[in-house]
Write a protein that holds these residues in place. Structure first.
Motif, PDB file in Angstrom:
ATOM      1  N   GLY A   1     -27.715  -6.622  -4.256  1.00 57.56           N
ATOM      2  CA  GLY A   1     -28.878  -7.166  -5.041  1.00 57.56           C
ATOM      3  C   GLY A   1     -29.225  -8.785  -4.659  1.00 57.56           C
ATOM      4  O   GLY A   1     -29.296  -9.698  -5.259  1.00 57.56           O
TER       5      GLY A   1
ATOM      6  N   GLU B   1     -31.691 -10.271  -3.888  1.00 57.27           N
ATOM      7  CA  GLU B   1     -32.919 -10.809  -4.692  1.00 57.27           C
ATOM      8  C   GLU B   1     -32.714 -11.666  -5.592  1.00 57.27           C
ATOM      9  O   GLU B   1     -32.952 -12.808  -6.153  1.00 57.27           O
ATOM     10  CB  GLU B   1     -34.262 -10.053  -4.967  1.00 57.27           C
ATOM     11  CG  GLU B   1     -33.490  -9.274  -6.085  1.00 57.27           C
ATOM     12  CD  GLU B   1     -32.697  -7.629  -5.556  1.00 57.27           C
ATOM     13  OE1 GLU B   1     -32.318  -7.385  -6.447  1.00 57.27           O
ATOM     14  OE2 GLU B   1     -32.910  -7.598  -4.666  1.00 57.27           O
ATOM     15  N   ASP B   2     -31.355 -11.573  -6.151  1.00 54.80           N
ATOM     16  CA  ASP B   2     -30.789 -12.328  -7.236  1.00 54.80           C
ATOM     17  C   ASP B   2     -30.113 -13.756  -6.625  1.00 54.80           C
ATOM     18  O   ASP B   2     -29.944 -14.613  -7.489  1.00 54.80           O
ATOM     19  CB  ASP B   2     -29.633 -11.537  -8.067  1.00 54.80           C
ATOM     20  CG  ASP B   2     -30.362 -10.395  -8.823  1.00 54.80           C
ATOM     21  OD1 ASP B   2     -31.417 -10.584  -8.996  1.00 54.80           O
ATOM     22  OD2 ASP B   2     -29.539  -9.290  -9.172  1.00 54.80           O
ATOM     23  N   TRP B   3     -29.667 -13.821  -5.416  1.00 57.85           N
ATOM     24  CA  TRP B   3     -29.171 -14.908  -4.916  1.00 57.85           C
ATOM     25  C   TRP B   3     -29.177 -15.269  -3.632  1.00 57.85           C
ATOM     26  O   TRP B   3     -29.242 -16.357  -3.035  1.00 57.85           O
ATOM     27  CB  TRP B   3     -27.450 -15.090  -5.169  1.00 57.85           C
ATOM     28  CG  TRP B   3     -26.928 -13.694  -4.626  1.00 57.85           C
ATOM     29  CD1 TRP B   3     -26.886 -12.451  -5.132  1.00 57.85           C
ATOM     30  CD2 TRP B   3     -26.129 -13.575  -3.481  1.00 57.85           C
ATOM     31  NE1 TRP B   3     -26.021 -11.834  -4.097  1.00 57.85           N
ATOM     32  CE2 TRP B   3     -25.738 -12.093  -3.215  1.00 57.85           C
ATOM     33  CE3 TRP B   3     -25.858 -14.560  -2.348  1.00 57.85           C
ATOM     34  CZ2 TRP B   3     -25.146 -11.951  -1.944  1.00 57.85           C
ATOM     35  CZ3 TRP B   3     -25.275 -14.070  -1.361  1.00 57.85           C
ATOM     36  CH2 TRP B   3     -24.705 -13.101  -1.145  1.00 57.85           C
TER      37      TRP B   3
ATOM     38  N   ASP C   1     -31.847 -14.392  -1.217  1.00 60.00           N
ATOM     39  CA  ASP C   1     -33.218 -14.791  -0.814  1.00 60.00           C
ATOM     40  C   ASP C   1     -33.060 -16.370  -1.183  1.00 60.00           C
ATOM     41  O   ASP C   1     -33.664 -17.144  -0.267  1.00 60.00           O
ATOM     42  CB  ASP C   1     -34.049 -13.933  -1.821  1.00 60.00           C
ATOM     43  CG  ASP C   1     -34.178 -12.811  -1.559  1.00 60.00           C
ATOM     44  OD1 ASP C   1     -33.880 -12.366  -0.881  1.00 60.00           O
ATOM     45  OD2 ASP C   1     -34.948 -11.986  -2.204  1.00 60.00           O
TER      46      ASP C   1
ATOM     47  N   HIS D   1     -28.581  -6.523   1.955  1.00 64.20           N
ATOM     48  CA  HIS D   1     -29.278  -7.158   0.792  1.00 64.20           C
ATOM     49  C   HIS D   1     -29.594  -6.380  -0.520  1.00 64.20           C
ATOM     50  O   HIS D   1     -29.366  -6.652  -1.479  1.00 64.20           O
ATOM     51  CB  HIS D   1     -30.852  -7.609   1.258  1.00 64.20           C
ATOM     52  CG  HIS D   1     -31.624  -8.274   0.540  1.00 64.20           C
ATOM     53  ND1 HIS D   1     -32.445  -7.652  -0.540  1.00 64.20           N
ATOM     54  CD2 HIS D   1     -32.024  -9.700   0.370  1.00 64.20           C
ATOM     55  CE1 HIS D   1     -33.007  -8.624  -1.099  1.00 64.20           C
ATOM     56  NE2 HIS D   1     -32.619  -9.761  -0.633  1.00 64.20           N
TER      57      HIS D   1
END
Length: 172
Positions: A68, A70-72, A74, A64
């Protein structure tokens, strides 16, 4: 040669049934040794899986952070908030009983190629020495230990070898 089962039902994964094979090198250990490894593995329970959660969770966390997530990621799979919440994102796959070609005595290892929601390309490889103790997790690379994978004896005992050293896990 003994006719081994071609599928195993796994209490570790809530009774999931997966394809199974014994390599010729593992079979050479003899019926009693192979049978003992199969029994050890099929004797693992959901409680054992929960005890192993941190190793798989840290693989997710490391991946994760590296991509990155949190950009996709999640949005695709949600965010497991604790180690035990990682398991709904893992689908058990084929199992193989094989040997460590590099170790003296060529000990037996149960190797699973699982799917995981966070790393579709390399999936999740889980390895249990003798069928009893989780000794390696991470993307599928074909090696039964991190010491073998990286040709580094200092990694003996490392279950998940992380890019971020804070996420590396070891056997207890």
């Amino acid at each position: 040669m003994t006719d081994w089962p071609t599928t195993l039902r796994l209490p570790y994964f809530d009774g999931a049934e997966v394809p199974f094979e014994v390599t010729p090198e593992a079979a050479a250990h003899g019926t009693e040794t192979v049978t003992r490894a199969i029994a050890a593995f099929t004797g693992l329970t959901a409680a054992d899986r929960l005890a192993d959660s941190l190793h798989v969770y840290n693989y997710y966390r490391d991946f994760h952070a590296a991509v990155g997530g949190e950009d996709w990621l999640d949005a695709e799979m949600g965010v497991p908030e604790s180690p035990s919440e990682i398991w709904p994102h893992v689908t058990p796959g084929p199992l193989q009983l094989t040997v460590d070609h590099y170790a003296e005595g060529k000990p037996l290892y149960m190797v699973m190629e699982a799917e995981c929601a966070w790393e579709e390309e390399h999936g999740l490889m889980m390895v249990w020495k003798g069928g009893a103790q989780l000794t390696k997790t991470g993307g599928y690379d074909g090696h039964v230990s991190n010491a073998n994978a990286y040709a580094n004896d200092k990694l003996a005992g490392v279950v998940y070898s992380a890019s971020n050293p804070a996420l590396t896990t070891r056997r207890d």
